[in-house]
Every structure is written in C-alpha cells, then in structure tokens.
Design an enzyme around this catalytic site. Sequence first.
Site, PDB file in Angstrom:
ATOM      1  N   HIS A  39      -4.759   0.143   0.496  1.00 36.27           N
ATOM      2  CA  HIS A  39      -5.929  -0.881  -0.263  1.00 36.27           C
ATOM      3  C   HIS A  39      -5.849  -2.025  -0.245  1.00 36.27           C
ATOM      4  O   HIS A  39      -6.079  -2.382   0.708  1.00 36.27           O
ATOM      5  CB  HIS A  39      -5.686  -0.772  -1.379  1.00 36.27           C
ATOM      6  CG  HIS A  39      -6.076   1.127  -2.150  1.00 36.27           C
ATOM      7  ND1 HIS A  39      -7.285   1.526  -1.965  1.00 36.27           N
ATOM      8  CD2 HIS A  39      -5.848   1.668  -2.831  1.00 36.27           C
ATOM      9  CE1 HIS A  39      -7.994   3.215  -2.221  1.00 36.27           C
ATOM     10  NE2 HIS A  39      -5.898   2.756  -3.074  1.00 36.27           N
TER      11      HIS A  39
HETATM   12  O1  RIB Z   1      -7.941   0.128  -6.424  1.00 33.84           O
HETATM   13  C1  RIB Z   1      -6.859  -0.400  -5.729  1.00 33.84           C
HETATM   14  C2  RIB Z   1      -5.972  -1.938  -6.231  1.00 33.84           C
HETATM   15  O2  RIB Z   1      -5.550  -1.489  -8.126  1.00 33.84           O
HETATM   16  C3  RIB Z   1      -4.895  -2.420  -5.328  1.00 33.84           C
HETATM   17  O3  RIB Z   1      -4.471  -3.111  -5.623  1.00 33.84           O
HETATM   18  C4  RIB Z   1      -3.746  -1.558  -6.414  1.00 33.84           C
HETATM   19  O4  RIB Z   1      -2.801  -2.468  -6.128  1.00 33.84           O
HETATM   20  C5  RIB Z   1      -4.579  -1.332  -7.339  1.00 33.84           C
HETATM   21  O5  RIB Z   1      -3.976  -2.996  -8.160  1.00 33.84           O
END
Ligand code: RIB
Length: 324
Positions: free
Chosen positions: A239
């Site tokens: 992500h």
């Molecule tokens: O949904 C994914 C996000 O939420 C990423 O930034 C992960 O590190 C969590 O913070």
Amino acid sequence: MKKVILDVDTGIDDALGIVLAVKSGLLDIRAITTVCGNVSLEQATLNTCKIMDLLHRPDIPVYKGANAPLVRNHYDEKRIHGEDGMGGALKNEAPHATPSDGFAPDIMINLAKQHPGELTLVCTGPLTNLANALLKCPELPRFVKEVIFMGGVIHGPGNVTPVAEYNMYADPEAARIVFHAGFGRLVQVGLDVTRKALLTAEHVAQLADPQLQAFVKESTADYTKRYEARYGVRACALHDPLAVGVAIDSGLVHMSSLYVDIETSSRLCDGQTVGDVQSRLGQPPNMAVCEEVDSTAFLELFVREVGKPAMSPAGQGEHKPILG
Ligand code: RIB
Ligand code: CA
C-alpha cells in the site's frame, strides 16, 4: 529531484515505503514525519528511527507529530502489523537515530514556505499531521506542490469496515480537512490500486541486498500469512510503497479527476471515501484518483531499487557498494 516529506505511521508497509524512497535515491527527502496510526506515535517514531539506522541515513531528520487523531480515540492496526508495528523485525535493535526537535505539522509548514511550489508531501498514515498543519496555516496549499496520500477506496470494499480503508477510518475528520483545503494537486493512492501491488516470495528472493532482503522477509512474514488467510493469496500488499512509487513516477498509474468527500458522522460508514463518479453533487474535482496501476512495472521498480547493493554512509550519492 522532487523535494519530499514522508509522513508515516511506521508499520510494515510504511517501512517498505521509506526503504524504497531512500534507497532509490530518486527523491530529495527533506524530512520524515511520524504520526499515530498503525501503532502509537512513540512506536511509529522508534520504528522509523530503526529504519534510518538500517539504511545508514542518520542525515535524514525524523520529526514527531500527532499522538492522537483530531477528535476520535486512537484506533490502531496491531492486528495487522504486530504489537511492535514491524512484524517483529528489528525488535532487538536500539536505534542510534533519534527524532529531531520540532513538531511535524510545523516542519511541514516551514519546509513548504522555504521551498514554495516545490514540496511534495507523501502521506502514508492517517492525515492527522497534515490536518494540524492546515489548522495552523490555512494558506498552506498555496506553498505545497502536491500531496500524494495512501488512503481510501472508491470502487471496492474497505479493509477495516465494509466501506472504510484504515488511514481514512482512523481520522476521517483530518482527511475531510485535507480534502477541502484547496490543494492544487491532491493524489489519492487508494486500495483500488494498492491491492494490485502485491509482493510475493519470488519478488523477495530477487532482492540483491542481503540485509534488506532479510528485513523484508522477516517483517512481512506474518502479514503475508494473514493476507493469504483472508484473500487466498500469499502476498504482501505494498500500500504505502505504491504511494512512494507514484511520487517517483506518476506514469505507473492512471488517474481520473474526481470530487471525493469522506463520511464523518455515520453509524455504519464513517471513513468511507465517496467518489462522485456521476458528478451528482455539482462539485468540481478536488483530487486525482488512481484508478489503474502497472503493477508489473511497479514491482520491478521496487525490487530493483530496494534490492540494489547498499551504499556506505560516506558513499551516499557516490554509489560505492559496502565491501565484504
Ligand atoms: O490501509 C492501508 C494503510 O493502513 C497503510 O498505510 C497501512 O500502513 C495502514 O496504515
Ligand atoms: Ca501506513
């Protein structure tokens, strides 16, 4: 090179995003700011300092930010990232790097005003720090080149509730301030694309830097198992690294201009990012939403840049690999 602040809630994928940003050498990282999110502010800051040690980059300053969301209680993601936030990796390390004096929102304001029109903010946690900066300095968007944030989802399900992604769910009031602040370029890197940026064991096996390979392997082990249990694929969704990837090369994604708002007062849908794809609200677009990603090209970038041989601290920029 783009002048960049990385705003992180170092967790596993934040750590991988920092590694990609630093090892690529393709971004001029002026500061890393930490925020409470996956884990507490203190833990996110400790984890970030450990990563700076791992990368031999004590020259990049780390600044602490908000230790709680704007108005809500802290909702963490230890269920995903582990109690320590890094899947147990580097747990016995005591970092030499320590946070610098300064409050993250003030650092954002000061650096933006020192470099008007040149600063990119890459936010990979809840948007609490940026919202605090906007509350102190409503004219901040005039000085910031672009904001690229990992968060939300437009066309698919959430990853905390049926409709909400974590960074938005953790502080929707902060996100709402950011969405409506008037940034000239606000880029959403949401689950629509990050769910396609999947790191597999085959990718990890290609990492040529043995120290980084060991870190990636250890930090993502439990995360990957959980991901397989839920989605049937043994992989780690990158992500946050994809948000860094978009800062490095926006050609990795296809974006569409959209008006997006966020729910902040619903029993069921708080944190939902609502994209007005049919322009029913009569509002002009306020962000560029990443709709598609060239995941093969992104994973190639990640493996190449994260995996390249480590440079000695003195050799930063001279690309002299550490001997032995
Ligand atoms: O949904 C994914 C996000 O939420 C990423 O930034 C992960 O590190 C969590 O913070
Ligand atoms: Ca994060």
